[in-house]
Design a protein around this motif. Sequence first.
Motif, PDB file in Angstrom:
ATOM      1  N   LYS A 450      30.259  21.695 -34.968  1.00 26.08           N
ATOM      2  CA  LYS A 450      31.756  21.528 -35.530  1.00 26.08           C
ATOM      3  C   LYS A 450      31.906  20.094 -35.169  1.00 26.08           C
ATOM      4  O   LYS A 450      32.527  19.357 -36.306  1.00 26.08           O
ATOM      5  CB  LYS A 450      32.610  22.441 -34.561  1.00 26.08           C
ATOM      6  N   LYS A 453      30.033  17.832 -37.852  1.00 23.72           N
ATOM      7  CA  LYS A 453      30.500  17.906 -39.021  1.00 23.72           C
ATOM      8  C   LYS A 453      31.700  17.023 -39.289  1.00 23.72           C
ATOM      9  O   LYS A 453      32.130  16.705 -40.311  1.00 23.72           O
ATOM     10  CB  LYS A 453      30.905  19.384 -39.354  1.00 23.72           C
ATOM     11  N   PHE A 671      37.192  17.271 -44.001  1.00 23.55           N
ATOM     12  CA  PHE A 671      36.257  17.535 -42.716  1.00 23.55           C
ATOM     13  C   PHE A 671      37.533  17.932 -41.463  1.00 23.55           C
ATOM     14  O   PHE A 671      37.134  17.993 -40.463  1.00 23.55           O
ATOM     15  CB  PHE A 671      35.572  16.213 -42.348  1.00 23.55           C
ATOM     16  N   GLN A 674      37.092  20.668 -39.089  1.00 25.67           N
ATOM     17  CA  GLN A 674      36.277  20.765 -37.920  1.00 25.67           C
ATOM     18  C   GLN A 674      37.252  19.845 -36.985  1.00 25.67           C
ATOM     19  O   GLN A 674      37.298  20.173 -35.628  1.00 25.67           O
ATOM     20  CB  GLN A 674      34.822  20.270 -38.195  1.00 25.67           C
ATOM     21  N   GLY A 695      29.230  16.322 -42.927  1.00 21.25           N
ATOM     22  CA  GLY A 695      29.383  17.495 -42.717  1.00 21.25           C
ATOM     23  C   GLY A 695      28.449  18.250 -43.446  1.00 21.25           C
ATOM     24  O   GLY A 695      27.954  19.537 -42.897  1.00 21.25           O
ATOM     25  N   ARG A 696      28.032  18.063 -44.781  1.00 20.99           N
ATOM     26  CA  ARG A 696      27.018  18.674 -45.388  1.00 20.99           C
ATOM     27  C   ARG A 696      25.818  18.478 -45.135  1.00 20.99           C
ATOM     28  O   ARG A 696      24.808  19.621 -45.339  1.00 20.99           O
ATOM     29  CB  ARG A 696      27.162  18.506 -46.977  1.00 20.99           C
ATOM     30  N   ASN A 700      23.584  24.625 -39.329  1.00 18.79           N
ATOM     31  CA  ASN A 700      23.872  25.467 -38.109  1.00 18.79           C
ATOM     32  C   ASN A 700      22.820  26.434 -38.083  1.00 18.79           C
ATOM     33  O   ASN A 700      23.123  27.720 -38.389  1.00 18.79           O
ATOM     34  CB  ASN A 700      25.364  25.967 -38.035  1.00 18.79           C
TER      35      ASN A 700
END
Length: 876
Positions: A450, A453, A671, A674, A695-696, A700
């Motif tokens: 989290k 990202k 973003f 997050q 973030g992309r 995870n």
Amino acid sequence: MEVKIINLNTQVRIYSVDTSAFYNEREIQLHQRLNKNYRYRSRLKALKDRETQSSDKLERYLVYTSRRIRKIKDHLYALFSEHKGIRQLRPEAFRLKSQISVFESTLTRTLGIKQDQLSEDIIIVQTYFFDILEDLIKDGFFYQDEKYICFTASAGQIRTKKTVFIKEKVFNQHSLSLMCGLTVDRINELGGVNINKYLAYLALCNSATEQWDDFDISKVIVVDDMETLVHSTVDFIDDKTYEITRREMDIAIEHTDGCGMILPRKSKKNMMVRLPWIKGLLVPFPFDKFIREQNQKAGRNNYGVIKDIYGVEHDVIKERIEVIFTKSQFKMWKYYSSWEQYQDFFVRYGCQAGKCNEEEDDINDAKLNYQMLQTLTDVTDQELMKLSEKTRYKINNVGSDRRTMLKILGVTDSNTNKNYLQQALEIYPELLNDTYSKEILKQVKRSMVKHAKAGKIDVSGKYTFISPDLYAFCEYLFLGNKSPKGLLANGDVFCSLYQDGEKLDCLRSPHLYREHAVRRNVIDKEMKRWFVTPALYTSCHDPISKILMFDNDGDKALVCNDKTLVEVAERNMKGICPLYYKMAKADAEMIDSTSTYKGLIAAYTGGNIGMISNDITKIWNSDNVNLDIIKMLCMENNFVIDYAKTLYKPVRPHSKKKLITDYTKAKVPYFFIQAKDKKVKNVSEPNNSTVNRLGRLIKNPKINFKAANIGQFDYKVLLSSKEAKVKLDDDVINTYIELDQKKHFMMKGTLEDSKTADDVIIYRHIRNVLSNKGYSINQVVDMLIIHLYQNNNSSFKTTLWSSFGDIIVENLKRNIDMGLDKGYMQCEVCGVRVEATINVKKYCSPCSIKIEKERWKIRKRKQRNKQKMSRNETSS
């Protein structure tokens, strides 16, 4: 699931209430009606959010409820204005939920509040209604026949609208110690003071500190700060017209703003200090050696004679001065006739010196944040992959081996304040095999993803104190050189954490404009003689303080040598220069209840720097970044920060207002889902801004507990004795279960009672309840361990470790007879504990044999390949 483990350590307990604790009966009834309507409106809004189509009926209910809330509030305000007399604190307001823990401070030590003691001498009041606060500040309040008066509010408390009140008789008893001989009457006689500065300086005694036991006020002086003109190109912003012009100019920079010196033999570490009216950073520097060497060079003996801020001469060597404070650190200097008077009061009234934020022995690698990343607007995906490499590796290898798992859980040498679970894992790493440890690792891994990202990624960099070139300061101070050369040239820094010649990206939070100061690290023999700490030392010829907007009163810089980051930062800093604008100053005023109330209201309502920061973030993450708008908002942000002290904020001219609004009316970037837990409907569509792309790139993956070197976990070592025969008492177990399930309600309160109790208080309460069941504390802990580890193998044990962690750690120390301190080690391959001999450093015998066989095979393979290559060369 909450996985924070609490240490029940050196803290004291006080009460924190809100303004509703001072209501009379009519006000209470109206407040309860208000809360009931607030809850109803919240349910209606939740229903509206779930509806796929708008409902006219629901909308009418919402409008009607909002009108009813306004009507009740108007009625409540009318009641406030009708109130007569001094308000009373209702006794029922003092409950478990209103207790908080605070760290020891000069204030708690002066008042004689002992560790873990619950004191009613000071009470914190959070403001929801200013009318109530006005009553409390102007008239005080009573609780059980004791009168309380307004004491102070620190900068942090002002941000959350909290004010500290103190028993009047207690304040009268200790005021001369807390104020080092000054009184309100004396300050007013000398022309008064800026009220919010006064409150902030008075609040220094409330800072969390450790007492500085060997502090000797007789070996301390205060001198003028070093201020020089630094030539630089700046973007000058007019606070009236918002016009921005690029200028070359000489900027007056107070290099020692907030910084003083201490001899290295008194302290080898940088540290922040708190004395009555004195605050800031002390940096170890051998100024006595500087004086002796300069005297020797010049063949004289008077370079150590200097004047203090009152014009009195001091011989630093003869008087054996150990600490030199600067005028910027001595906040109320003008209210004393001399430094000798302050020293006399300090001793006469038993004043204290405190240390806080002392430099760590091991400085951990740090993380970048989204503010620092978003200003680098031309980063490629390849560069982002490089920058996030460490973070992605950690995410992918959470369960890979013992060392990685321990590090992720904070079991490291640099963590000098380990909680009880971390202490237990350090003694007994086999505990990693427990379901609870694995559950925590899952939670930590989710948090890592989290945060990553949202731009919080590991970087090759460290947070360290910022210090001016103190050699230049000594030239200024002892040699009388008002344009000192110092040891550092413009564009150079000294930081012993890195190698000579490395380029460093120097950063600081908050980071709003493009504030990447890339500097060359210079390490040479002469500098190492004088700069004896890991601080970032900056040049007195460099406008770096105006780029990063720092003082030297304890501010820290994130200093990075990551080559990718430095290259990207250099590229993005082309054409960027410091922002410059003239800040306002406020006049002094008389200290009384009216000015105190007005000052606090101004501070509480002066503006929201979070909103301005978010507006800047919107622009950095838009498809059309406008640097000029960001510059204007940065200026506004700094005026808002200072508003409580200056009571001045610029007003946007009409010509700029619409332009700024056009850029800031958008939603916050994607973003923020997050970064700030925003909902999808409240953020902008994902675009190709730097942090959105990061973030992309962060994945995870499913956690895989594949570590084979943990060893076998045996819960019996957690018991008071490995052979203990434990008989469970259903009353103890059921009480524990009930308290565990209720703890979140005890911590968070309800809508009627919005006070939040401190976690430490709740876990201490649970411990006390269970300890009063007729058993020893060891028996209680043994029962809970059998219940949670043997009978249920629970994944949820936060309450056990937070309430009784100290007992379990002591049990482990007693039961582990094959620990590291007893000459045993864990095999790096299988985790089995074996005796650590000279020959066996990492592996047990079976694993050592296997590893040696593998190494032998590799060596043989290399040999054969080498022989084959040799034959091929011969034949050719």
